[in-house]
Design a protein around this motif. Structure first.
Motif, mmCIF file in Angstrom:
data_model
loop_
_atom_site.group_PDB
_atom_site.id
_atom_site.type_symbol
_atom_site.label_atom_id
_atom_site.label_comp_id
_atom_site.label_asym_id
_atom_site.label_seq_id
_atom_site.Cartn_x
_atom_site.Cartn_y
_atom_site.Cartn_z
ATOM 1 N N VAL A 21 0.831 -1.200 0.000
ATOM 2 C CA VAL A 21 0.000 0.000 0.000
ATOM 3 C C VAL A 21 0.869 1.254 0.000
ATOM 4 O O VAL A 21 0.554 2.249 -0.665
ATOM 5 N N ASP A 22 1.955 1.213 0.738
ATOM 6 C CA ASP A 22 2.847 2.372 0.833
ATOM 7 C C ASP A 22 3.343 2.794 -0.549
ATOM 8 O O ASP A 22 3.388 3.984 -0.871
ATOM 9 N N ALA A 23 3.682 1.815 -1.388
ATOM 10 C CA ALA A 23 4.152 2.130 -2.739
ATOM 11 C C ALA A 23 3.051 2.815 -3.547
ATOM 12 O O ALA A 23 3.298 3.795 -4.264
ATOM 13 N N ASN A 24 1.817 2.316 -3.419
ATOM 14 C CA ASN A 24 0.700 2.927 -4.148
ATOM 15 C C ASN A 24 0.375 4.328 -3.635
ATOM 16 O O ASN A 24 -0.009 5.210 -4.403
ATOM 17 N N VAL A 25 0.529 4.542 -2.334
ATOM 18 C CA VAL A 25 0.299 5.865 -1.764
ATOM 19 C C VAL A 25 1.307 6.870 -2.321
ATOM 20 O O VAL A 25 0.943 8.000 -2.695
ATOM 21 N N ILE A 26 2.575 6.463 -2.375
ATOM 22 C CA ILE A 26 3.616 7.358 -2.907
ATOM 23 C C ILE A 26 3.303 7.746 -4.349
ATOM 24 O O ILE A 26 3.368 8.920 -4.734
ATOM 25 N N ILE A 27 2.929 6.746 -5.169
ATOM 26 C CA ILE A 27 2.630 7.005 -6.576
ATOM 27 C C ILE A 27 1.424 7.949 -6.709
ATOM 28 O O ILE A 27 1.464 8.940 -7.455
ATOM 29 N N THR A 28 0.345 7.654 -5.987
ATOM 30 C CA THR A 28 -0.869 8.466 -6.095
ATOM 31 C C THR A 28 -0.629 9.893 -5.626
ATOM 32 O O THR A 28 -1.133 10.859 -6.236
#
Length: 523
Positions: free
Chosen positions: A417-424
């Motif tokens: 989730v952390d990776a997706n949060v950074i991207i978004t």
């Protein structure tokens, strides 16, 4: 909507994950499945001690047997060749042979040689004693692990504890019969020796004491089937199991199980020489101090092969062959602690872990959907795919899942989730700066990838170190974290990027950044 290679790869990864994780999730009969560890399905926990002092005695005995074979082969006359727990003594009858024996002993490492005229005194050096005792523990660990692997247990834990203790954890041992069989296989010394029967005094063996036998350089051994039957054999063996290269179960002409064994080149030479010089006499096949058979030698036996017969079942013969094939223990082992872990503990652990996993997973999904809207849905798709891929890879390799491994999966959910949060967040920042949808997506990923790779690679290095130097449950944690990191990079960096590219024109036409990325327009 335009299909792209990222979306295709992501779709293939999802299909792979669902297909190979299905046998484990649905407990199907066919297909490879994840194996549950001791803490999840119950089993046997053993703490073993190693009698390392016996290893030095075995080393002394082996050197004595080598000296005996060398002197007989070279026609060197020896008197009173004997050994005790720490030394070997013998005397040569011809002083001219002293130089030849000394040259031979130079090739034997770890011994000190004291020569007084024709008399020899050999002792292990203090360094050799320490090395032999350490090797006994190392060899016991490797031998036990090999035996359990051949026994059919999945990923048994066999690890050193302190200097002379060994931890053994066997998952899936549920019945008393399986436990007993595993314990016998672990503790069995499997020490094979071929020993000459003292034919001159064999008839008097029933009336002899062990002290009487020792006076002639002999020992008294029991028959494996009937302890009332005694054999008088030479204390120094012709050869031992260290020269064994293979052992397998077979059947005799009456379809009774027996063990076929093969010797290495040195053992075959010694075996051939001895049988050739002792036609008409008996050779005792001794295993763990019991005589299994003592056949007459009818002719020279070449090729370095033989048989061990006895009254045992097919299962016992298979286990004996495994023990011989995996190597004899240099020193006896004994059980210091035994615990049977019941399946109820595993059920409780699984239930608690599943509550944590599902609870955390649901909360993360709800947060992502509420905060990031459609982008949160995309992140959740990647998250679900990530879980399927982790389970699929573990199933494919038949990995063992432990309680720390389940903790690793829970932790991986947060990391993914952390990776997706950074991207978004990067995409949202660029959209707020007035960038177009296309530029915001492409530059958002370009900017986010560096941070994601840095964080994941450093975590992956730590997981690799944990796997390399950890044992048991720590390895399970390291494996799940490693698979999760690689899977999250595939789903977050490649998968979601492909989905955004697929939906790019639709996002652009809608002009609703709040719906797609949760950006609330300022009034």
């Amino acid at each position: 909507m335009k299909l792209n290679y990222r979306t295709v790869i992501f779709a293939i990864a999802i299909v792979f994950g669902v297909f190979f994780s299905a046998p484990s999730l649905l407990q199907l009969q066919d297909g490879k499945k994840i194996t549950l560890g001791l803490d999840l399905q119950g089993g046997l926990h053993l703490l073993l001690g190693v009698k390392t002092e016996e290893a030095t005695k075995s080393r002394i005995k082996s050197i004595t047997a080598s000296i005996k074979h060398f002197t007989e082969r070279e026609d060197i006359l020896v008197d009173a060749l004997s050994f005790d727990e720490s030394s070997i003594t013998f005397t040569l009858l011809d002083i001219d042979d002293v130089k030849r024996v000394k040259n031979y002993l130079k090739d034997t490492t770890g011994i000190s040689v004291d020569v007084n005229a024709e008399s020899f005194l050999l002792e292990l050096t203090p360094e050799e004693v320490i090395r032999t005792q350490k090797q006994a523990v190392d060899q016991a660990i490797e031998t036990i692990r090999n035996r359990l692997d051949q026994f059919g247990l999945t990923e048994p834990v066999v690890a050193r504890q302190g200097d002379e203790k060994i931890l053994v954890q066997l998952a899936g041992i549920k019945t008393q019969e399986d436990e007993q069989r595993a314990r016998e296989l672990i503790s069995r010394a499997a020490k094979l020796e071929l020993m000459a029967v003292d034919e001159d005094r064999a008839a008097r063996v029933q009336n002899m004491s062990h002290a009487d036998a020792a006076a002639y350089g002999d020992i008294i051994l029991d028959d494996v089937k009937n302890p009332a039957i005694k054999y008088l054999v030479r204390e120094i063996p012709i050869l031992d199991g260290g020269m064994l290269t293979d052992a397998s179960m077979g059947f005799d002409q009456n379809n009774r199980p027996l063990i076929n064994f093969k010797l290495n080149a040195e053992g075959a030479e010694i075996f051939g020489d001895f049988t050739g010089k002792n036609v008409g006499k008996r050779l005792a096949v001794v295993l763990d101090g019991k005589v299994y058979s003592a056949p007459n030698i009818n002719e020279r036996i070449g090729g370095g092969s033989g048989q061990i017969s006895g009254s045992y079942t097919v299962e016992e013969a298979k286990d004996l062959a495994i023990a011989l094939r995996s190597g004899a223990l240099l020193a006896p082992i004994y059980v210091m602690e035994k615990r049977s872990v019941g399946p109820s503990l595993g059920a409780d652990s699984i239930e608690a872990s599943m509550v944590a996993l599902i609870g955390g997973f649901v909360l993360v999904i709800l947060f992502m959907m509420l905060y990031y809207r459609a982008a949160g849905v995309v992140a959740n798709i990647a998250l679900i795919a990530n879980l399927f891929i982790i389970l699929a890879v573990m199933s494919l390799f038949g990995a063992t899942l432990t309680l720390p491994g389940m903790a690793g999966i829970v932790l991986t959910v947060g990391m993914a989730v952390d990776a997706n949060v950074i991207i978004t967040e990067r995409i949202r920042e660029l959209l707020l700066e007035g960038k177009s949808i296309h530029k915001a997506i492409e530059e958002g990923y370009a900017n986010a990838v560096r941070a994601i790779l840095d964080a994941n690679i450093t975590t992956l290095i730590a997981a690799i170190v944990l796997y390399a130097y950890g044992t048991g449950a720590i390895k399970g944690f390291a494996i799940t974290i490693s698979i999760g990191i690689l899977a999250s990079m595939l789903t977050a960096i490649l998968g979601t990027h492909g989905i955004y590219q697929l939906l790019e024109s639709k996002i652009h036409k809608s002009k609703n950044n709040n719906f797609w990325f949760g950006i609330r327009e300022s009034k």
